[in-house]
Design a protein around this motif. Structure first.
Motif, short mmCIF file in Angstrom:
data_model
loop_
_atom_site.label_atom_id
_atom_site.label_comp_id
_atom_site.label_asym_id
_atom_site.label_seq_id
_atom_site.Cartn_x
_atom_site.Cartn_y
_atom_site.Cartn_z
N GLY A 49 -7.05 -17.67 -6.90
CA GLY A 49 -8.11 -16.67 -6.90
C GLY A 49 -7.76 -15.57 -5.93
O GLY A 49 -8.53 -15.25 -5.02
N CYS A 50 -6.58 -15.00 -6.11
CA CYS A 50 -5.99 -14.11 -5.10
C CYS A 50 -6.68 -12.76 -4.97
O CYS A 50 -6.40 -12.00 -4.04
CB CYS A 50 -4.50 -13.92 -5.35
N GLY A 51 -7.59 -12.44 -5.90
CA GLY A 51 -8.34 -11.19 -5.79
C GLY A 51 -7.44 -9.98 -5.68
O GLY A 51 -6.49 -9.83 -6.45
N GLY A 52 -7.72 -9.12 -4.69
CA GLY A 52 -6.95 -7.89 -4.53
C GLY A 52 -5.62 -8.03 -3.83
O GLY A 52 -4.91 -7.04 -3.63
N GLY A 53 -5.25 -9.25 -3.42
CA GLY A 53 -3.91 -9.50 -2.91
C GLY A 53 -3.71 -9.31 -1.42
O GLY A 53 -2.59 -9.49 -0.93
N SER A 54 -4.76 -9.00 -0.67
CA SER A 54 -4.56 -8.76 0.76
C SER A 54 -4.18 -10.03 1.51
O SER A 54 -3.41 -9.98 2.47
CB SER A 54 -5.82 -8.14 1.38
N ASN A 55 -4.71 -11.17 1.09
CA ASN A 55 -4.35 -12.42 1.77
C ASN A 55 -2.92 -12.85 1.45
O ASN A 55 -2.26 -13.48 2.27
CB ASN A 55 -5.33 -13.52 1.41
N ILE A 56 -2.45 -12.49 0.28
CA ILE A 56 -1.03 -12.72 -0.04
C ILE A 56 -0.16 -11.96 0.93
O ILE A 56 0.83 -12.48 1.45
CB ILE A 56 -0.74 -12.30 -1.50
N ARG A 57 -0.53 -10.73 1.20
CA ARG A 57 0.24 -9.90 2.13
C ARG A 57 0.24 -10.53 3.53
O ARG A 57 1.26 -10.54 4.21
CB ARG A 57 -0.35 -8.49 2.17
N LYS A 58 -0.89 -11.06 3.96
CA LYS A 58 -0.96 -11.74 5.26
C LYS A 58 -0.03 -12.96 5.29
O LYS A 58 0.67 -13.21 6.27
CB LYS A 58 -2.39 -12.20 5.56
N MET A 59 -0.04 -13.72 4.19
CA MET A 59 0.77 -14.93 4.13
C MET A 59 2.26 -14.61 4.10
O MET A 59 3.08 -15.34 4.67
CB MET A 59 0.35 -15.77 2.92
N LEU A 60 2.62 -13.52 3.46
CA LEU A 60 4.02 -13.09 3.42
C LEU A 60 4.53 -12.77 4.82
O LEU A 60 5.68 -13.07 5.16
CB LEU A 60 4.17 -11.87 2.51
N LYS A 61 3.67 -12.18 5.64
CA LYS A 61 4.07 -11.87 7.02
C LYS A 61 4.26 -13.14 7.84
O LYS A 61 5.10 -13.18 8.75
CB LYS A 61 3.02 -10.98 7.67
N LYS A 62 3.50 -14.18 7.51
CA LYS A 62 3.60 -15.43 8.24
C LYS A 62 4.77 -16.29 7.78
O LYS A 62 5.18 -17.22 8.49
CB LYS A 62 2.29 -16.22 8.10
N SER A 63 5.29 -16.03 6.59
CA SER A 63 6.43 -16.81 6.08
C SER A 63 7.49 -15.85 5.53
O SER A 63 7.71 -15.79 4.31
CB SER A 63 5.98 -17.80 5.01
N PRO A 64 8.16 -15.10 6.40
CA PRO A 64 9.12 -14.07 5.96
C PRO A 64 10.32 -14.61 5.20
O PRO A 64 10.98 -13.86 4.46
CB PRO A 64 9.54 -13.40 7.27
N LYS A 65 10.61 -15.89 5.37
CA LYS A 65 11.74 -16.49 4.65
C LYS A 65 11.27 -17.30 3.44
O LYS A 65 12.08 -17.92 2.76
CB LYS A 65 12.54 -17.39 5.59
N GLY A 66 9.98 -17.30 3.21
CA GLY A 66 9.42 -18.10 2.13
C GLY A 66 9.00 -17.28 0.93
O GLY A 66 9.45 -16.15 0.73
N LYS A 67 8.11 -17.87 0.13
CA LYS A 67 7.57 -17.20 -1.05
C LYS A 67 6.07 -17.42 -1.12
O LYS A 67 5.57 -18.48 -0.70
CB LYS A 67 8.21 -17.74 -2.34
N VAL A 68 5.37 -16.44 -1.63
CA VAL A 68 3.94 -16.56 -1.84
C VAL A 68 3.62 -16.22 -3.29
O VAL A 68 4.02 -15.17 -3.79
CB VAL A 68 3.13 -15.65 -0.90
N ILE A 69 2.94 -17.14 -3.95
CA ILE A 69 2.54 -16.96 -5.34
C ILE A 69 1.03 -16.75 -5.38
O ILE A 69 0.28 -17.47 -4.71
CB ILE A 69 2.91 -18.19 -6.20
N GLY A 70 0.60 -15.79 -6.17
CA GLY A 70 -0.83 -15.58 -6.35
C GLY A 70 -1.22 -15.79 -7.80
O GLY A 70 -0.44 -15.53 -8.71
N ILE A 71 -2.44 -16.30 -8.01
CA ILE A 71 -2.94 -16.46 -9.37
C ILE A 71 -4.42 -16.09 -9.40
O ILE A 71 -5.17 -16.42 -8.47
CB ILE A 71 -2.71 -17.89 -9.91
N ASP A 72 -4.82 -15.39 -10.44
CA ASP A 72 -6.22 -15.00 -10.61
C ASP A 72 -6.47 -14.82 -12.09
O ASP A 72 -5.56 -14.46 -12.84
CB ASP A 72 -6.50 -13.69 -9.87
N TYR A 73 -7.70 -15.10 -12.54
CA TYR A 73 -7.95 -14.96 -13.98
C TYR A 73 -8.50 -13.59 -14.35
O TYR A 73 -8.80 -13.33 -15.52
CB TYR A 73 -8.79 -16.10 -14.53
N SER A 74 -8.59 -12.70 -13.38
CA SER A 74 -9.00 -11.32 -13.65
C SER A 74 -7.78 -10.42 -13.77
O SER A 74 -6.96 -10.35 -12.85
CB SER A 74 -9.91 -10.80 -12.53
#
Length: 202
Positions: A49-74
């Protein structure tokens, strides 16, 4: 459709306005939620339920060597998430999918972390949704839920009357559903604003 119905599934012009509001309005909740967990710099994370994606951006900063996947039905939410995380997507650190939590399109034991910010209110079947998240988490993976509404006051009830399909859960109800799905080490927290954060382990 009322404007506030866009909190459930953003559509059209009102939906565009809503996802922008969510990115700003939910930022403090997300920052508070992240104080309850640690994210490894190479983690593979899922924001449901990633919505507008701002929390994905926060998570990317916390895991610079990792990956972040978002999913939303909108569709609108997915487009906005892609737009604000374009650089990470181009570097193959991020992917955004349109889909439903009831049937997550990911393999078993894919993620170290799953998050759900202000979204479980709108999941049609919380038990099935939690089972799906349990399935895609790796052993010892973490699932964190953060909600501004705790289901413990009249104001919360008002929102369920305004927004069709919305259901607000208490921390105890969330904890019970997580246990049924197989989660352990379930910890709950509530701040002076009435926000709740629930962290569980697979």
């Amino acid at each position: 459709m009322s404007f506030f119905q866009n909190t459930c599934k953003p559509k059209g012009f009102g939906g565009n306005v809503m996802v922008n509001m969510m990115n700003v309005g939910h930022s403090s909740l997300a920052n508070w939620g992240f104080t309850h967990i640690s994210i490894q710099d190479n983690a593979t994370s899922l924001d449901v339920g990633c919505g507008g994606g701002s929390n994905i951006r926060k998570m990317l900063k916390k895991s610079p060597k990792g990956k972040v996947i978002g999913i939303d039905y909108s569709e609108i939410s997915v487009k906005k998430s892609i737009k604000i995380n374009k650089s990470a997507i181009e570097r193959n650190h991020c992917k955004i999918f349109q889909g439903n939590v009831l049937e997550l399109p990911f393999k078993n034991e894919t993620f170290n972390l799953a998050t759900a910010f202000e979204t479980i209110y709108f999941w049609a079947d919380i038990d099935q949704s939690f089972r799906q998240i349990y399935r895609v988490l790796k052993k010892d993976g973490i699932f964190m839920i953060c909600n501004e509404s705790s289901g413990e006051n009249d104001k919360d009830k008002k929102w369920t009357e305004i927004i069709k399909g919305m259901k607000i859960y208490t921390s105890e109800q969330i904890k019970y559903a997580l246990k049924k799905a197989g989660f352990v080490q379930i910890k709950t927290d509530k701040n002076d604003k009435g926000w709740i954060c629930v962290v569980a382990q697979k």
